[in-house]
Scaffold this active site. Structure first.
Site, PDB file in Angstrom:
ATOM      1  CE1 TYR A   1      13.936  -5.339   8.861  1.00 24.68           C
ATOM      2  CE2 TYR A   1      16.065  -4.854   8.868  1.00 24.68           C
ATOM      3  CZ  TYR A   1      14.912  -4.585   8.114  1.00 24.68           C
ATOM      4  OH  TYR A   1      14.696  -4.704   6.707  1.00 24.68           O
TER       5      TYR A   1
ATOM      6  CB  THR B   1      -0.955  -0.094   1.433  1.00 26.57           C
ATOM      7  OG1 THR B   1      -0.147   0.064   2.497  1.00 26.57           O
ATOM      8  CG2 THR B   1      -2.028  -0.996   1.082  1.00 26.57           C
TER       9      THR B   1
ATOM     10  CB  ILE C   1       9.961  -0.777  -0.839  1.00 24.90           C
ATOM     11  CG1 ILE C   1      11.315   0.103  -0.566  1.00 24.90           C
ATOM     12  CG2 ILE C   1      10.659  -1.961  -2.063  1.00 24.90           C
ATOM     13  CD1 ILE C   1      12.279  -0.820  -0.015  1.00 24.90           C
ATOM     14  N   GLY C   2       6.892  -1.698  -1.474  1.00 24.59           N
ATOM     15  CA  GLY C   2       5.932  -2.379  -1.940  1.00 24.59           C
ATOM     16  C   GLY C   2       5.052  -1.852  -3.110  1.00 24.59           C
TER      17      GLY C   2
END
Length: 264
Positions: free
Chosen positions: A154, A16, A19-20
């Site tokens: 992470y 949304t 990068i995506g």
């Protein structure tokens, strides 16, 4: 080189924004039927509308679902049983000292950053294998190689993505299906811009200059000495998803601006 993905269906998780979304836009502009995904239905619908406005004539759809849960992945695959291109982009990050990171946080990061891609790959790879063509991309990070001390949890999940991608590439050997991981470095996404907004206001500098200052201070090994744009990361992803990249598989492809100090 003209990349034509007409007739291909692509799912980009966590797309949304950032990068995506840039990857989804690149795939849509290359002709793929592109499925946008986010946890929130309203944000997903808004992203679909925005993408349709930027990729005129493209076939763009949206499926809301939390890929960080087994139920969310099941709902997505039920609504979209087959894809040609799967981009496992959804991910979370955030600094936290190792000694202050409880089990629940480790489990949350693994659920979103690793298990989501595992579940969706397990669901979609058989269909790609049966068709004799497919592309799976895992959005890892240079942090998967260069574990950041301020967010070890992470970094470990991003290392796991690289390992999972390599293993799946070997599992799909000889099928016409490729699996690769993409390793961005510092990238000027909306999330990073929001993180740096205070410094922009304080200094009066542009967001690009503030981001470059951040890279120089915190990722000093960077060769480009700036943050990459989301479009630069997306360009690599669109190529790797294309027929032209048919001999590229099992690779950890860095688009990190040279942050990782290696010649390999």
């Amino acid at each position: 080189m003209k990349i034509d993905l007409t007739g291909k269906t692509a799912l980009v998780t966590g797309s949304t924004a950032g990068i995506g979304f840039a990857i989804a836009r690149g795939l849509a502009k290359a002709g793929a039927t592109t499925v946008v995904n986010g946890r929130d239905a309203a944000r997903t619908e808004a992203a679909v509308a925005k993408l349709k406005g930027e990729a005129i004539g493209a076939d763009v759809r949206g499926i809301a679902g939390d890929v960080g849960t087994a139920g969310g992945c099941d709902a997505i695959t039920a609504a979209l049983p087959l894809v040609d291109i799967l981009v496992n982009n959804a991910g979370i990050f955030g600094p936290r000292d190792f000694f202050e990171t409880p089990d629940e946080e480790w489990e949350r990061f693994f659920a979103v950053n690793v298990m989501s891609g595992m579940r969706l790959s397990r669901a979609y790879l058989p269909g790609m294998r049966d068709k004799g063509w497919g592309r799976v991309l895992f959005l890892s990070s240079e942090s998967g190689l260069n574990i950041p001390v301020e967010m070890i949890h992470y970094g470990v999940t991003k290392t796991a993505d690289i390992a999972l991608s390599r293993g799946l590439a070997k599992r799909m050997a000889g099928t016409g299906v490729t699996v690769n991981s993409i390793l961005p470095g510092p990238t000027l996404s909306e999330g990073v811009a929001e993180m740096l907004a205070g410094e922009v206001e304080k200094t009066g500098k542009s967001i690009e200059d503030v981001a470059a200052d951040f890279v120089k201070a915190h990722r000093s090994a960077s060769i480009i000495q700036r943050a990459a744009s989301v479009e630069e990361v997306a360009n690599l992803c669109v190529y790797v998803a294309s027929p032209q990249a048919s001999a590229t598989t099992g690779a950890a492809l860095r688009i990190d601006g040279g942050v990782v100090d290696t010649i390999a």
